[in-house]
Design a protein around this motif. Structure first.
Motif, PDB file in Angstrom:
ATOM      1  N   PHE A  42     -35.316  27.960 -47.292  1.00  0.00           N
ATOM      2  CA  PHE A  42     -35.618  29.158 -48.069  1.00  0.00           C
ATOM      3  C   PHE A  42     -35.016  30.382 -47.388  1.00  0.00           C
ATOM      4  N   TYR A  64     -38.369  26.173 -61.396  1.00  0.00           N
ATOM      5  CA  TYR A  64     -37.034  25.610 -61.182  1.00  0.00           C
ATOM      6  C   TYR A  64     -36.091  26.232 -62.206  1.00  0.00           C
ATOM      7  N   LEU A  75     -33.272  33.954 -64.976  1.00  0.00           N
ATOM      8  CA  LEU A  75     -33.998  34.404 -63.799  1.00  0.00           C
ATOM      9  C   LEU A  75     -35.089  35.427 -64.125  1.00  0.00           C
ATOM     10  N   LEU A  77     -35.750  38.270 -62.808  1.00  0.00           N
ATOM     11  CA  LEU A  77     -36.414  38.551 -61.534  1.00  0.00           C
ATOM     12  C   LEU A  77     -37.315  39.783 -61.562  1.00  0.00           C
ATOM     13  N   TRP A  80     -40.573  38.625 -62.812  1.00  0.00           N
ATOM     14  CA  TRP A  80     -41.269  37.808 -61.821  1.00  0.00           C
ATOM     15  C   TRP A  80     -41.947  38.700 -60.782  1.00  0.00           C
ATOM     16  N   PHE A  99     -39.712  29.191 -55.501  1.00  0.00           N
ATOM     17  CA  PHE A  99     -38.543  29.260 -56.370  1.00  0.00           C
ATOM     18  C   PHE A  99     -37.453  28.307 -55.873  1.00  0.00           C
ATOM     19  N   TYR A 100     -37.028  27.408 -56.773  1.00  0.00           N
ATOM     20  CA  TYR A 100     -35.882  26.544 -56.519  1.00  0.00           C
ATOM     21  C   TYR A 100     -34.809  26.874 -57.563  1.00  0.00           C
ATOM     22  N   PHE A 101     -33.678  27.398 -57.119  1.00  0.00           N
ATOM     23  CA  PHE A 101     -32.579  27.740 -58.017  1.00  0.00           C
ATOM     24  C   PHE A 101     -31.397  26.818 -57.755  1.00  0.00           C
ATOM     25  N   THR A 113     -29.923  38.531 -57.008  1.00  0.00           N
ATOM     26  CA  THR A 113     -31.113  38.751 -56.182  1.00  0.00           C
ATOM     27  C   THR A 113     -31.023  40.075 -55.426  1.00  0.00           C
ATOM     28  N   TYR A 120     -38.081  37.978 -51.989  1.00  0.00           N
ATOM     29  CA  TYR A 120     -39.019  36.872 -51.803  1.00  0.00           C
ATOM     30  C   TYR A 120     -38.241  35.595 -51.481  1.00  0.00           C
ATOM     31  N   VAL A 122     -36.461  32.149 -51.557  1.00  0.00           N
ATOM     32  CA  VAL A 122     -35.851  31.355 -52.620  1.00  0.00           C
ATOM     33  C   VAL A 122     -35.068  30.215 -51.980  1.00  0.00           C
ATOM     34  N   CYS A 123     -35.162  29.020 -52.559  1.00  0.00           N
ATOM     35  CA  CYS A 123     -34.331  27.904 -52.118  1.00  0.00           C
ATOM     36  C   CYS A 123     -33.145  27.786 -53.067  1.00  0.00           C
TER      37      CYS A 123
END
Length: 287
Positions: A42, A64, A75, A77, A80, A99-101, A113, A120, A122-123
């Motif tokens: 992450f 995801y 997204l 964002l 979110w 979060f997995y993108f 981002t 925050y 994010v993976c």
């Protein structure tokens, strides 16, 4: 089954065929354990690696995002961030957002981002390991989950794309004590000045604005709960004040093209009417 009925109620405006599809999908995923890759990295905006743990918590929200279609549209964002802030201000305990993108373009994802100041964890799952383990539904609406302590699905649905789903998540997280989500307003009727807006052709660098109007044709106060756009490049300015019977309110659509292209987007308006949500289609050609 109680949960299934609640979820179907959130999509009450859907056709029967869509409801049946949702019913099967929810039945498949309710109570299912979500598996996580053994080694997930992450980062903050794809640069700074962080130690992010979400084990041993009562609830977690997991989303995801696949690589299909418009990344910025999926997204959302800023929404979110807004939802995460609302959860933090409502809950006594911290709720992890995982979060997995799966990026089709790592450079674009880092840019988004950074642009949206999303700080925050994010993976960026380049090999799509998370999806390989779980085989998530292809519909974006059903790629977000509320999980319990054992990583089992308690609720499914995207809270930033549907305010009714958001209210449902808050109800589950607060064990029914979220009084804000319980407020029910008497329904009224509404008329839209148009159901589509064509921006025509314009230079990609020029910000575009158009307006449309809602008229309260019913007998009760009209309240706009939320307006959701299908793309981050589209914003809508509107008043949150109630509209009396016989009066109208103006909504301003702002479109800032990220690239030169022909576009077709959707604006969804949630309000206290029987035909809510209302949908407005916008089209145009950014050159």
């Amino acid at each position: 089954m109680r949960y299934l009925y609640l979820v179907l109620a959130l999509f009450s405006s859907c056709k029967e065929s869509e409801k049946n599809k949702i019913s099967c999908l929810v039945s498949e995923w309710e109570g299912k354990e979500i598996l996580f890759p053994a080694h997930s990295i992450f980062t903050i905006q794809g640069k700074d690696t962080v130690d992010f743990s979400f084990a041993d918590v009562d609830y977690k929200v997991v989303t995801y995002i696949d690589s299909v279609g418009c990344t910025s549209c999926k997204l959302q964002l800023p929404r979110w961030k807004q939802f995460m802030h609302e959860v933090d201000s409502t809950m006594n305990d911290s709720i992890p957002f995982v979060f997995y993108f799966h990026p089709k373009d790592m450079k674009e994802l880092r840019y988004i981002t950074c642009r949206d100041v999303f700080i925050y964890p994010v993976c960026f799952d380049e090999k799509d390991d998370f999806n390989t383990l779980n085989h998530f539904p292809s519909e974006m609406t059903f790629q977000t989950f509320l999980l319990d302590k054992k990583n089992k699905v308690v609720a499914i649905g995207n809270p930033v794309h549907n305010p009714k789903v958001k209210e449902f998540y808050l109800q589950v997280l607060t064990r029914g004590k979220n009084t804000k989500a319980k407020v029910k307003r008497p329904v009224t009727a509404v008329a839209m000045s148009t159901e589509s807006i064509d921006f025509g052709s314009f230079p990609q660098a020029e910000k575009q604005e158009r307006k449309f109007m809602l008229t309260n044709t019913g007998k009760n106060l009209l309240v706009i709960y939320d307006v959701i756009t299908s793309c981050g490049c589209t914003k809508v300015e509107f008043s949150k004040e109630g509209i009396r019977p016989g009066e109208n309110t103006e909504l301003t659509v702002i479109y800032e093209a990220e690239k030169a292209e022909h576009f077709s987007k959707t604006i969804t308006v949630y309000c206290n009417t029987n035909n809510s949500p209302l949908r407005l289609k916008i089209t145009g050609n950014a050159k």
